[in-house]
Design a protein around this motif. Structure first.
Motif: not given
Length: 109
Positions: A71-94
């Motif tokens: 369960e902890i691994i799944e939560q951490l993977q979700a956080q990583i995916n969310s962070s990667e998505s946010d980073l990609a979105q910030d890069n696209d906007e930039g």
């Protein structure tokens, strides 16, 4: 399974009466030859039932721990995916903002 005939230490350590699995067959043979251990034989069913109950309890605890860790691994993977998505979105906007800064129709010669 083997039972210690006396206290000893080395590659493994055991105390008199301690029972443990020795997976290294060569080591077990050496210890048997030196009469430091003997093959473990359960002398009665009550003792066997107690050992089985203890083993089952350990298995349940380990399975619970595995579930918690998964369960902890799944939560951490979700956080990583969310962070990667946010980073990609910030890069696209930039990159879109950089393209918007150039006036249309102007070209470099």
């Amino acid at each position: 399974m083997y039972e210690a005939n006396q206290n000893f230490s080395g590659i493994i350590s055991m105390a008199v009466g301690e029972v443990r699995e020795i997976t290294d067959e060569a080591l077990a043979k050496d210890l048997l030859k030196a009469k430091l251990i003997k093959k473990y034989v359960v002398s009665n069913t009550k003792q066997l039932q107690n050992e089985l109950a203890e083993a089952n309890k350990t298995i349940e605890e380990l399975q619970s721990t595995i579930t918690e860790k998964e369960e902890i691994i799944e939560q951490l993977q979700a956080q990583i995916n969310s962070s990667e998505s946010d980073l990609a979105q910030d890069n696209d906007e930039g990159s879109n903002q950089n393209n918007d800064d150039e006036p249309e129709g102007s070209e470099e010669n």
